[in-house]
Design an enzyme around this catalytic site. Sequence first.
Site, PDB file in Angstrom:
ATOM      1  N   TYR A 107       9.534  34.862   7.512  1.00  0.00           N
ATOM      2  CA  TYR A 107       8.133  35.171   7.696  1.00  0.00           C
ATOM      3  C   TYR A 107       7.056  34.016   8.277  1.00  0.00           C
ATOM      4  O   TYR A 107       6.078  34.322   9.114  1.00  0.00           O
ATOM      5  CB  TYR A 107       7.404  35.787   6.381  1.00  0.00           C
ATOM      6  CG  TYR A 107       7.999  37.188   6.106  1.00  0.00           C
ATOM      7  CD1 TYR A 107       7.167  37.848   6.796  1.00  0.00           C
ATOM      8  CD2 TYR A 107       9.076  37.420   5.416  1.00  0.00           C
ATOM      9  CE1 TYR A 107       7.528  39.646   6.659  1.00  0.00           C
ATOM     10  CE2 TYR A 107       9.438  38.826   5.116  1.00  0.00           C
ATOM     11  CZ  TYR A 107       8.592  39.716   5.890  1.00  0.00           C
ATOM     12  OH  TYR A 107       9.004  40.885   5.615  1.00  0.00           O
ATOM     13  N   GLN A 134       0.701  51.055  10.217  1.00  0.00           N
ATOM     14  CA  GLN A 134       1.798  50.480   9.484  1.00  0.00           C
ATOM     15  C   GLN A 134       2.086  48.886   9.939  1.00  0.00           C
ATOM     16  O   GLN A 134       2.815  48.512   9.555  1.00  0.00           O
ATOM     17  CB  GLN A 134       3.057  51.409  10.045  1.00  0.00           C
ATOM     18  CG  GLN A 134       2.954  52.892   9.523  1.00  0.00           C
ATOM     19  CD  GLN A 134       3.862  53.712  10.102  1.00  0.00           C
ATOM     20  OE1 GLN A 134       5.236  53.738   9.890  1.00  0.00           O
ATOM     21  NE2 GLN A 134       3.689  54.186  11.553  1.00  0.00           N
ATOM     22  N   ASN A 135       1.373  48.541  11.019  1.00  0.00           N
ATOM     23  CA  ASN A 135       1.636  47.103  11.469  1.00  0.00           C
ATOM     24  C   ASN A 135       0.901  46.315  10.551  1.00  0.00           C
ATOM     25  O   ASN A 135       0.005  46.478   9.850  1.00  0.00           O
ATOM     26  CB  ASN A 135       0.773  47.059  12.929  1.00  0.00           C
ATOM     27  CG  ASN A 135       1.515  47.928  13.919  1.00  0.00           C
ATOM     28  OD1 ASN A 135       2.353  48.674  13.413  1.00  0.00           O
ATOM     29  ND2 ASN A 135       0.692  48.510  14.757  1.00  0.00           N
ATOM     30  N   HIS A 190       1.221  48.791   5.156  1.00  0.00           N
ATOM     31  CA  HIS A 190       2.476  48.011   5.108  1.00  0.00           C
ATOM     32  C   HIS A 190       1.733  46.558   4.838  1.00  0.00           C
ATOM     33  O   HIS A 190       2.744  45.621   4.752  1.00  0.00           O
ATOM     34  CB  HIS A 190       3.650  48.226   6.337  1.00  0.00           C
ATOM     35  CG  HIS A 190       4.022  49.470   6.335  1.00  0.00           C
ATOM     36  ND1 HIS A 190       5.109  49.813   7.006  1.00  0.00           N
ATOM     37  CD2 HIS A 190       4.072  50.237   5.382  1.00  0.00           C
ATOM     38  CE1 HIS A 190       5.373  51.154   6.930  1.00  0.00           C
ATOM     39  NE2 HIS A 190       4.924  51.262   5.808  1.00  0.00           N
ATOM     40  N   CYS A 210       0.996  35.426  -4.637  1.00  0.00           N
ATOM     41  CA  CYS A 210       2.235  35.019  -5.759  1.00  0.00           C
ATOM     42  C   CYS A 210       3.169  36.111  -6.101  1.00  0.00           C
ATOM     43  O   CYS A 210       2.500  37.044  -6.266  1.00  0.00           O
ATOM     44  CB  CYS A 210       1.240  34.404  -7.008  1.00  0.00           C
ATOM     45  SG  CYS A 210       2.560  33.831  -8.356  1.00  0.00           S
ATOM     46  N   CYS A 264       1.969  36.407 -10.218  1.00  0.00           N
ATOM     47  CA  CYS A 264       0.815  36.882 -10.547  1.00  0.00           C
ATOM     48  C   CYS A 264       0.106  37.846  -9.792  1.00  0.00           C
ATOM     49  O   CYS A 264      -1.121  38.283 -10.299  1.00  0.00           O
ATOM     50  CB  CYS A 264       0.037  35.653 -11.486  1.00  0.00           C
ATOM     51  SG  CYS A 264      -0.650  34.701 -10.115  1.00  0.00           S
ATOM     52  N   CYS A 293       0.075  29.625 -11.672  1.00  0.00           N
ATOM     53  CA  CYS A 293       1.068  30.090 -12.456  1.00  0.00           C
ATOM     54  C   CYS A 293       2.537  29.460 -12.027  1.00  0.00           C
ATOM     55  O   CYS A 293       3.606  29.597 -12.875  1.00  0.00           O
ATOM     56  CB  CYS A 293       1.342  31.657 -12.679  1.00  0.00           C
ATOM     57  SG  CYS A 293       2.291  32.459 -11.344  1.00  0.00           S
ATOM     58  N   THR A 343       4.155  55.064  16.934  1.00  0.00           N
ATOM     59  CA  THR A 343       5.277  55.163  15.720  1.00  0.00           C
ATOM     60  C   THR A 343       6.163  56.041  16.024  1.00  0.00           C
ATOM     61  O   THR A 343       6.088  57.204  16.276  1.00  0.00           O
ATOM     62  CB  THR A 343       4.327  55.436  14.388  1.00  0.00           C
ATOM     63  OG1 THR A 343       5.252  55.101  13.246  1.00  0.00           O
ATOM     64  CG2 THR A 343       3.677  56.704  14.470  1.00  0.00           C
ATOM     65  N   SER A 344       7.774  55.839  15.513  1.00  0.00           N
ATOM     66  CA  SER A 344       8.660  56.543  15.567  1.00  0.00           C
ATOM     67  C   SER A 344       8.619  57.609  14.820  1.00  0.00           C
ATOM     68  O   SER A 344       9.282  58.613  14.757  1.00  0.00           O
ATOM     69  CB  SER A 344      10.038  55.676  15.497  1.00  0.00           C
ATOM     70  OG  SER A 344       9.976  54.785  14.228  1.00  0.00           O
TER      71      SER A 344
HETATM   72  P1  OAD Z   1       9.299  51.627  15.420  1.00  0.00           P
HETATM   73  O1  OAD Z   1       9.585  50.397  16.334  1.00  0.00           O
HETATM   74  O2  OAD Z   1      10.163  52.314  14.585  1.00  0.00           O
HETATM   75  O3  OAD Z   1       8.745  52.664  16.385  1.00  0.00           O
HETATM   76  C1  OAD Z   1       7.895  52.164  17.624  1.00  0.00           C
HETATM   77  C2  OAD Z   1       7.768  53.555  18.524  1.00  0.00           C
HETATM   78  O4  OAD Z   1       6.494  53.206  19.378  1.00  0.00           O
HETATM   79  C3  OAD Z   1       8.797  53.814  19.167  1.00  0.00           C
HETATM   80  O5  OAD Z   1       8.600  55.572  18.915  1.00  0.00           O
HETATM   81  C4  OAD Z   1       8.462  53.632  20.796  1.00  0.00           C
HETATM   82  O6  OAD Z   1       8.813  54.714  21.424  1.00  0.00           O
HETATM   83  C5  OAD Z   1       6.928  53.425  20.594  1.00  0.00           C
HETATM   84  N1  OAD Z   1       6.341  52.664  21.575  1.00  0.00           N
HETATM   85  C6  OAD Z   1       7.133  51.423  22.046  1.00  0.00           C
HETATM   86  N2  OAD Z   1       6.007  50.840  22.919  1.00  0.00           N
HETATM   87  C7  OAD Z   1       5.024  51.780  23.211  1.00  0.00           C
HETATM   88  C8  OAD Z   1       3.786  51.567  23.944  1.00  0.00           C
HETATM   89  N3  OAD Z   1       3.494  50.558  24.553  1.00  0.00           N
HETATM   90  N4  OAD Z   1       3.089  52.749  23.665  1.00  0.00           N
HETATM   91  C9  OAD Z   1       3.160  53.749  22.869  1.00  0.00           C
HETATM   92  N5  OAD Z   1       4.338  53.970  21.993  1.00  0.00           N
HETATM   93  C10 OAD Z   1       5.371  52.870  22.142  1.00  0.00           C
HETATM   94  O7  OAD Z   1       7.843  51.260  14.782  1.00  0.00           O
HETATM   95  P2  OAD Z   1       7.029  51.959  13.445  1.00  0.00           P
HETATM   96  O8  OAD Z   1       7.160  53.319  13.861  1.00  0.00           O
HETATM   97  O9  OAD Z   1       5.756  51.330  13.457  1.00  0.00           O
HETATM   98  O10 OAD Z   1       8.111  49.019   7.721  1.00  0.00           O
HETATM   99  O11 OAD Z   1       8.117  51.571  12.326  1.00  0.00           O
HETATM  100  C11 OAD Z   1       7.438  51.890  10.905  1.00  0.00           C
HETATM  101  C12 OAD Z   1       8.041  51.112   9.789  1.00  0.00           C
HETATM  102  O12 OAD Z   1       9.332  50.713   9.958  1.00  0.00           O
HETATM  103  C13 OAD Z   1       7.592  49.541  10.052  1.00  0.00           C
HETATM  104  O13 OAD Z   1       6.049  49.679   9.700  1.00  0.00           O
HETATM  105  C14 OAD Z   1       8.358  48.903   9.310  1.00  0.00           C
HETATM  106  C15 OAD Z   1       9.685  49.482   9.533  1.00  0.00           C
HETATM  107  O14 OAD Z   1      10.561  49.604   8.448  1.00  0.00           O
HETATM  108  C16 OAD Z   1       8.104  48.133   7.042  1.00  0.00           C
HETATM  109  O15 OAD Z   1       8.191  47.202   6.930  1.00  0.00           O
HETATM  110  C17 OAD Z   1       7.827  48.639   5.496  1.00  0.00           C
END
Ligand code: OAD
Length: 245
Positions: A67, A101-102, A119, A127, A130, A150, A188-189
Amino acid sequence: MDFPTDFIRFLTSATRVAVLTGAGVSQESGLRTFRDAQTGLWAQYKPEDLASPEAFASDPKLVWDWYAWRREAIKGVRPNAGHYALVEMEHRIPEFTLITQNVDGLHRFAGSQNVLELHGNIQKVRCSNCGKFAEMWDEYTEQVPQCLICGGLLRPDVVWFGESLPRAELESAVEAARSCQLFFSIGTSGVVQPAASLAHAARNKGSVVVEINAEPTPLTPKVDFSFHGKSGSILPELVKAVWRI
Ligand code: OAD
């Protein structure tokens, strides 16, 4: 891009809009998506092996260092035109909720106000015992920094695999999805729950569902409007088409 007239008309008159964003929205800021974030030193690990309570319990320093490396990587990263277009939308729509989700904090950095970080946020540290947030910490130490109250180990304020989402944020997100007239799923996927179910919650309540993504997703067949391309281009074009800015 040519947007359908009925869609433009609908957005022009909408008063309640909810937007769900994912890693794709930050892609044009130069941030790799979650699963692409592994390079160099970290290539040997799967995210699931680093972003979980089990990983932190068995090797806290490894998880802390990952991180710390990710925090370093997002220093100097700036919001892109897609983030700013969402700020413009918020200015023009009376009830606007941005659910993300970012963990990069770029929506707030751009100026979005009503943001639900489902997220968490990688820049915040709390912590593991605590729960108290740390104001300052030493990023690169021999040992994982400890809580001043703590003595518990500090950890990033993000949701790890197997952990629950922050309850208040999730409830507000579900409420926004259920009560909006228009729901956007952007970059988002749509495979990670429970965020992915928000579009369905909106649809079940009669909301118009819109997807903006670089490619089709499992949600695509179920939406009312789908626009394929980069959100950093499509969103500013949309704002221009609707509000002429
Ligand atoms: P993903 O990496 O699963 O999906 C990203 C999506 O964005 C894909 O469908 C790409 O096709 C699309 N994409 C890429 N570039 C793009 C652009 N310039 N414009 C538009 N779309 C674009 O990411 P998330 O769906 O955010 O969770 O993933 C969800 C969660 O999965 C994350 O928050 C993380 C992970 O597990 C945790 O950490 C809890």
